[in-house]
Scaffold this active site. Structure first.
Site, PDB file in Angstrom:
ATOM      1  N   SER A 129      -0.095  -0.403   9.337  1.00 49.80           N
ATOM      2  CA  SER A 129       0.463  -0.286   8.193  1.00 49.80           C
ATOM      3  C   SER A 129       1.732   0.889   8.633  1.00 49.80           C
ATOM      4  O   SER A 129       1.861   0.708   9.599  1.00 49.80           O
ATOM      5  CB  SER A 129      -0.841   0.895   7.732  1.00 49.80           C
ATOM      6  N   LYS A 156      -2.465   4.321  13.409  1.00 53.46           N
ATOM      7  CA  LYS A 156      -1.368   2.712  13.113  1.00 53.46           C
ATOM      8  C   LYS A 156       0.108   2.842  13.621  1.00 53.46           C
ATOM      9  O   LYS A 156      -0.104   1.209  13.879  1.00 53.46           O
ATOM     10  CB  LYS A 156      -1.091   2.973  11.186  1.00 53.46           C
TER      11      LYS A 156
END
Length: 228
Positions: A129, A156
């Protein structure tokens, strides 16, 4: 037939990726933590199910042993399992977020490496992400700059870094991380935002079907490489 394993694939982007890769001719193993939901999802797509909890070493080992016994190799691995971790920020919550979103990548990758090395075109895709991108979360023109999701963002960032480091240490295998685009899934339901999983899964499929000369060690979205 290309043999593909997708983690966290009983719903959302993972499920749609399994569908699109099956339509493309892959032999897909749908990994899911919950046996009942996983079997139901696999039956709906007519693919193979493996119980796979990325936070459990034994589960990961058994899932890859199942693939090895049936196929003898693994061509494509898609790290899709993840949690939003948008509740209270404390030690236990941080450990859970990192265990799922980052350490899970290590568990599954390490278990899969012997099978990936037996492939003629081994490929690993991490559904990461841009919430884990310093560039995105500090850019006022990006929606990530307005979303305070500390544990998700940090885990992430780790997921993307792990992907790049694996690309360096495993030059015979392509490792790429993906920003799939803001997608309407269970994880984003509270925000009321996102495009269809069909669109986002196409980006996963693109990286999962790279040729032998495809890129490695990149962080990409629909349009190509992203800074992070």
């Amino acid at each position: 037939m290309t043999v593909t394993l997708i983690t966290g694939a009983n719903k959302g982007i993972g499920f749609e990726t399994a569908k699109q890769l099956t339509d493309a001719g892959h032999t897909v193993y749908l990994g899911a933590r919950d046996v009942e939901r996983g079997r139901k999802a696999a039956a709906a797509l007519d693919v193979r199910f493996v119980q796979l909890d990325v936070t459990d070493d034994a589960s990961v080992h058994d899932a890859l042993a199942t693939v090895e016994a049936a196929e003898g190799r693994l061509d494509v691995l898609v790290h899709n399992a993840g949690i939003l971790a948008d509740g209270v920020v404390d030690g236990p919550s941080a450990l859970r977020a990192f265990d799922t979103n980052a350490v899970g990548i290590v568990r599954v990758t390490e278990a899969a490496l012997p099978l990936l090395r037996k492939s003629s075109n081994p490929t690993v895709v991490t559904v990461s992400s841009s919430m884990g991108s310093f560039w995105a979360v500090t850019n006022p023109e990006r929606p990530e700059s307005t979303m305070p999701l500390a544990l998700y963002a940090a885990s992430k960032a780790a997921a993307t870094m792990l992907t790049v480091q694996y690309a360096k240490s495993q030059p015979g295998i392509k490792f790429n991380a993906l920003e799939p685009g803001t997608t309407a899934t269970d994880m984003t339901a509270a925000f009321g935002i996102g495009r269809s999983v069909v669109e986002s899964a196409r980006s996963v499929v693109r990286l999962a079907t790279l040729g032998p000369d495809g890129p490695t060690g990149t962080f990409q979205d629909d349009h190509g490489e992203l800074p992070w």
